[in-house]
Design a protein around this motif. Structure first.
Motif, PDB file in Angstrom:
ATOM      1  N   ALA A   1       0.958  -1.298  -0.181  1.00 57.63           N
ATOM      2  CA  ALA A   1       0.100   0.295  -0.109  1.00 57.63           C
ATOM      3  C   ALA A   1       0.599   1.280  -0.122  1.00 57.63           C
ATOM      4  CB  ALA A   1      -1.257   0.500   1.254  1.00 57.63           C
ATOM      5  N   LEU A   2       1.970   1.441   0.769  1.00 60.12           N
ATOM      6  CA  LEU A   2       2.449   2.458   0.382  1.00 60.12           C
ATOM      7  C   LEU A   2       3.419   2.706  -0.863  1.00 60.12           C
ATOM      8  CD1 LEU A   2       5.012   2.076   3.830  1.00 60.12           C
ATOM      9  CD2 LEU A   2       3.455   3.260   3.876  1.00 60.12           C
ATOM     10  N   ALA A   3       3.311   2.153  -1.557  1.00 63.05           N
ATOM     11  CA  ALA A   3       3.915   1.640  -2.337  1.00 63.05           C
ATOM     12  C   ALA A   3       3.219   2.493  -3.556  1.00 63.05           C
ATOM     13  CB  ALA A   3       4.783   0.301  -3.227  1.00 63.05           C
ATOM     14  N   GLU A   4       2.020   1.687  -3.616  1.00 63.81           N
ATOM     15  CA  GLU A   4       1.041   2.046  -4.555  1.00 63.81           C
ATOM     16  C   GLU A   4       0.297   3.395  -4.096  1.00 63.81           C
ATOM     17  OE1 GLU A   4      -3.792   0.848  -5.219  1.00 63.81           O
ATOM     18  OE2 GLU A   4      -2.514  -0.103  -3.716  1.00 63.81           O
ATOM     19  N   ALA A   5       0.449   4.167  -2.930  1.00 64.21           N
ATOM     20  CA  ALA A   5       0.288   5.573  -2.657  1.00 64.21           C
ATOM     21  C   ALA A   5       1.044   6.233  -3.430  1.00 64.21           C
ATOM     22  CB  ALA A   5       0.221   5.292  -1.374  1.00 64.21           C
ATOM     23  N   PHE A   6       2.488   5.992  -2.678  1.00 62.22           N
ATOM     24  CA  PHE A   6       3.108   6.795  -3.618  1.00 62.22           C
ATOM     25  C   PHE A   6       3.195   7.033  -5.240  1.00 62.22           C
ATOM     26  CE2 PHE A   6       7.258   7.427  -6.565  1.00 62.22           C
ATOM     27  CZ  PHE A   6       7.429   8.416  -5.813  1.00 62.22           C
ATOM     28  N   TRP A   7       2.747   5.942  -6.086  1.00 62.74           N
ATOM     29  CA  TRP A   7       2.965   5.810  -7.408  1.00 62.74           C
ATOM     30  C   TRP A   7       0.955   6.881  -8.048  1.00 62.74           C
ATOM     31  CZ3 TRP A   7       6.466   5.785 -10.480  1.00 62.74           C
ATOM     32  CH2 TRP A   7       7.371   4.776 -10.048  1.00 62.74           C
ATOM     33  N   GLN A   8       0.574   6.654  -6.991  1.00 64.46           N
ATOM     34  CA  GLN A   8      -0.591   7.614  -6.757  1.00 64.46           C
ATOM     35  C   GLN A   8      -0.241   8.499  -6.947  1.00 64.46           C
ATOM     36  OE1 GLN A   8      -3.714   5.970  -4.187  1.00 64.46           O
ATOM     37  NE2 GLN A   8      -4.526   4.477  -5.670  1.00 64.46           N
ATOM     38  N   ARG A   9       0.484   9.356  -5.779  1.00 61.73           N
ATOM     39  CA  ARG A   9       0.947  10.577  -5.522  1.00 61.73           C
ATOM     40  C   ARG A   9       1.555  11.064  -6.775  1.00 61.73           C
ATOM     41  NH1 ARG A   9       2.239  14.991  -5.299  1.00 61.73           N
ATOM     42  NH2 ARG A   9       2.458  16.066  -3.255  1.00 61.73           N
ATOM     43  N   TYR A  10       2.366  10.021  -7.314  1.00 60.07           N
ATOM     44  CA  TYR A  10       3.631  11.096  -8.081  1.00 60.07           C
ATOM     45  C   TYR A  10       3.990  10.176  -9.223  1.00 60.07           C
ATOM     46  CZ  TYR A  10       5.668  13.186  -4.148  1.00 60.07           C
ATOM     47  OH  TYR A  10       5.666  14.229  -3.247  1.00 60.07           O
ATOM     48  N   PRO A  11       2.502   9.886  -9.868  1.00 59.63           N
ATOM     49  CA  PRO A  11       2.475   8.825 -11.388  1.00 59.63           C
ATOM     50  C   PRO A  11       3.461   9.174 -12.556  1.00 59.63           C
ATOM     51  CG  PRO A  11       0.822  10.271 -11.604  1.00 59.63           C
ATOM     52  CD  PRO A  11       1.718  10.523 -10.099  1.00 59.63           C
ATOM     53  N   ASP A  12       3.983   9.947 -12.764  1.00 60.31           N
ATOM     54  CA  ASP A  12       5.173   9.832 -13.298  1.00 60.31           C
ATOM     55  C   ASP A  12       6.522  10.363 -12.610  1.00 60.31           C
ATOM     56  OD1 ASP A  12       3.205  10.246 -15.935  1.00 60.31           O
ATOM     57  OD2 ASP A  12       3.737  12.644 -15.064  1.00 60.31           O
ATOM     58  N   GLY A  13       7.003  10.132 -11.489  1.00 57.13           N
ATOM     59  CA  GLY A  13       7.968  10.334 -10.543  1.00 57.13           C
ATOM     60  C   GLY A  13       7.682  11.366  -9.475  1.00 57.13           C
ATOM     61  N   TRP A  14       8.695  11.238  -8.606  1.00 60.93           N
ATOM     62  CA  TRP A  14       9.062  12.329  -7.533  1.00 60.93           C
ATOM     63  C   TRP A  14       9.710  13.217  -8.081  1.00 60.93           C
ATOM     64  CZ3 TRP A  14      13.498  14.300  -5.099  1.00 60.93           C
ATOM     65  CH2 TRP A  14      13.390  15.253  -5.166  1.00 60.93           C
ATOM     66  N   LEU A  15      10.766  13.115  -8.958  1.00 64.38           N
ATOM     67  CA  LEU A  15      11.906  14.420  -9.561  1.00 64.38           C
ATOM     68  C   LEU A  15      10.713  15.225 -10.539  1.00 64.38           C
ATOM     69  CD1 LEU A  15      14.711  15.780  -8.933  1.00 64.38           C
ATOM     70  CD2 LEU A  15      15.197  14.280 -10.674  1.00 64.38           C
ATOM     71  N   ALA A  16      10.598  16.555 -10.428  1.00 62.50           N
ATOM     72  CA  ALA A  16      10.390  17.258 -11.170  1.00 62.50           C
ATOM     73  C   ALA A  16      11.425  17.918 -12.341  1.00 62.50           C
ATOM     74  CB  ALA A  16      10.100  18.648 -10.631  1.00 62.50           C
ATOM     75  N   VAL A  17      10.872  17.438 -13.658  1.00 63.15           N
ATOM     76  CA  VAL A  17      11.751  17.308 -15.222  1.00 63.15           C
ATOM     77  C   VAL A  17      10.716  17.868 -15.968  1.00 63.15           C
ATOM     78  CG1 VAL A  17      13.114  15.544 -14.461  1.00 63.15           C
ATOM     79  CG2 VAL A  17      11.258  15.804 -16.028  1.00 63.15           C
ATOM     80  N   SER A  18      11.104  19.212 -16.434  1.00 63.57           N
ATOM     81  CA  SER A  18      11.086  19.562 -18.204  1.00 63.57           C
ATOM     82  C   SER A  18      11.438  19.282 -19.268  1.00 63.57           C
ATOM     83  CB  SER A  18      11.093  21.378 -17.646  1.00 63.57           C
ATOM     84  OG  SER A  18      11.969  21.946 -17.706  1.00 63.57           O
ATOM     85  N   SER A  19      10.557  19.987 -20.314  1.00 60.81           N
ATOM     86  CA  SER A  19      11.655  19.592 -21.554  1.00 60.81           C
ATOM     87  C   SER A  19      11.084  20.437 -22.283  1.00 60.81           C
ATOM     88  CB  SER A  19      10.372  18.269 -22.531  1.00 60.81           C
ATOM     89  OG  SER A  19      11.082  18.418 -23.599  1.00 60.81           O
ATOM     90  N   ALA A  20      12.077  21.387 -23.131  1.00 63.80           N
ATOM     91  CA  ALA A  20      11.469  22.215 -23.847  1.00 63.80           C
ATOM     92  C   ALA A  20      10.558  21.720 -25.987  1.00 63.80           C
ATOM     93  CB  ALA A  20      13.116  23.379 -24.463  1.00 63.80           C
ATOM     94  N   GLN A  21      11.073  20.722 -25.717  1.00 60.19           N
ATOM     95  CA  GLN A  21      10.900  20.018 -27.138  1.00 60.19           C
ATOM     96  C   GLN A  21       9.664  18.792 -26.496  1.00 60.19           C
ATOM     97  OE1 GLN A  21      16.032  19.894 -28.089  1.00 60.19           O
ATOM     98  NE2 GLN A  21      14.004  19.035 -29.210  1.00 60.19           N
TER      99      GLN A  21
END
Length: 240
Positions: free
Chosen positions: A75-95
Motif C-alpha cells: 500500500a505504501l508503494a501504491e500510494a506513492f505512485w498514485q501521488r507521483y504517477p510520473d515520478g517524484w523528480l520534477a523535470v521539464s522538456s523544451a521539446q
C-alpha cells in the motif's frame, strides 16, 4: 558500585532519516547502509518527508528514499505512485519529450531499460533525421535544448546515488585533464570504438564503475560524447 553491561544507543528512525538527509556526501554514503537495513521502520515516514523535499534539484538522497519506498509492492508503494504517477523528480522538456517512462525505469532500478530510453530521447532531441537513421550526429548536439539535457542528467544522478549521469562523466573527464584514453577504463568501457549490448558487455546496476551509465555510442570516435559533454547545459551543471 556494580557496573552493568554497556548501554547501546540506537537512534530513532526519525533521527536516522534526518541525519541521512542533512549529512555531507561522505557521511551520507556511510549512513545509506543503515537506512536500507532499517527500511521497514523508515518506509512509513518517507511519503510525508518526500512532500517536503525539493523536487527541482539534483540531490540523490531523496532518490534513494523513493527507491526504498517503492521497493515492496504494498500500500505504501501504491500510494506513492498514485501521488507521483510520473515520478517524484520534477523535470521539464523544451521539446515536448515525456520523461515519465525513463523516471519510472530509474526508480525501479531498471538501468538497461533506462539507458535505451535515454538513447531514444537523445534521438528525439536531435530531430527527425536522427530518429530515422537510429543514431545522433555530433553536429546535432549543440542545438539540443538545455532544459532537456539537464532533465536527463538530473534523472540519472538522483536515482543512481550520484554515480551515473553525463555530469558525472564530465567531472571524471576533467579530473583526468581531458584524457579520453584514460576515461574509458574509468567508466568500465573497454575502448572508445566498442559499442555492443551483448550480455556482460556492460553492468546494469549500481555495482558498475562511477560514470558507467548512460552509454554513448562511440563507433565514430569520441565526437558525439565530446559534443554532449561540451554542451553549455552540462558545463554549467559541473561548474556550478
Amino acid at each position: 558500585m556494580l557496573s552493568g553491561p554497556p548501554v547501546t544507543t540506537t537512534v530513532s528512525a526519525d533521527q536516522l532519516l534526518e541525519r541521512f538527509l542533512n549529512a555531507n556526501l561522505r557521511q551520507r554514503r556511510s549512513l545509506l547502509a543503515q537506512v536500507q537495513q532499517r527500511g521497514q521502520e523508515l518506509r512509513p515516514l518517507l511519503a510525508e518527508q518526500l512532500d517536503r523535499l525539493d523536487a527541482t534539484g539534483d540531490d540523490w538522497a531523496p532518490g534513494a528514499l523513493v527507491q526504498l519506498l517503492v521497493a515492496e509492492s504494498d500500500a505504501l508503494a501504491e500510494a506513492f505512485w498514485q501521488r507521483y504517477p510520473d515520478g517524484w523528480l520534477a523535470v521539464s522538456s523544451a521539446q515536448g519529450v515525456d520523461y515519465a517512462p525513463l523516471q519510472r525505469a530509474l526508480i525501479n532500478g531498471q538501468f538497461e531499460e533506462a539507458d535505451r530510453l535515454t538513447s531514444a530521447h537523445l534521438r528525439q532531441l536531435a530531430g527527425a533525421d536522427a530518429e530515422t537513421r537510429g543514431y545522433v550526429y555530433y553536429s546535432e548536439v549543440p542545438p539540443m535544448a538545455a532544459a532537456d539535457l539537464e532533465s536527463l542528467d538530473r534523472l540519472w544522478v538522483v536515482y543512481s546515488q550520484g554515480r551515473f549521469g553525463f555530469s558525472v562523466q564530465l567531472r571524471l573527464l576533467r579530473s583526468l585533464a581531458g584524457r579520453w584514453d584514460q576515461l574509458w577504463p574509468r567508466l568500465g568501457w573497454k575502448q572508445a570504438g566498442v559499442w555492443t549490448r551483448y550480455p556482460n558487455a556492460f553492468t546494469w546496476s549500481l555495482e558498475a564503475p562511477e560514470g558507467h551509465l548512460p552509454l554513448v555510442n562511440q563507433l565514430r570516435g569520441v565526437r558525439l560524447m565530446d559534443a554532449l559533454l561540451s554542451h553549455p547545459a552540462l558545463q554549467r551543471r559541473v561548474s556550478a
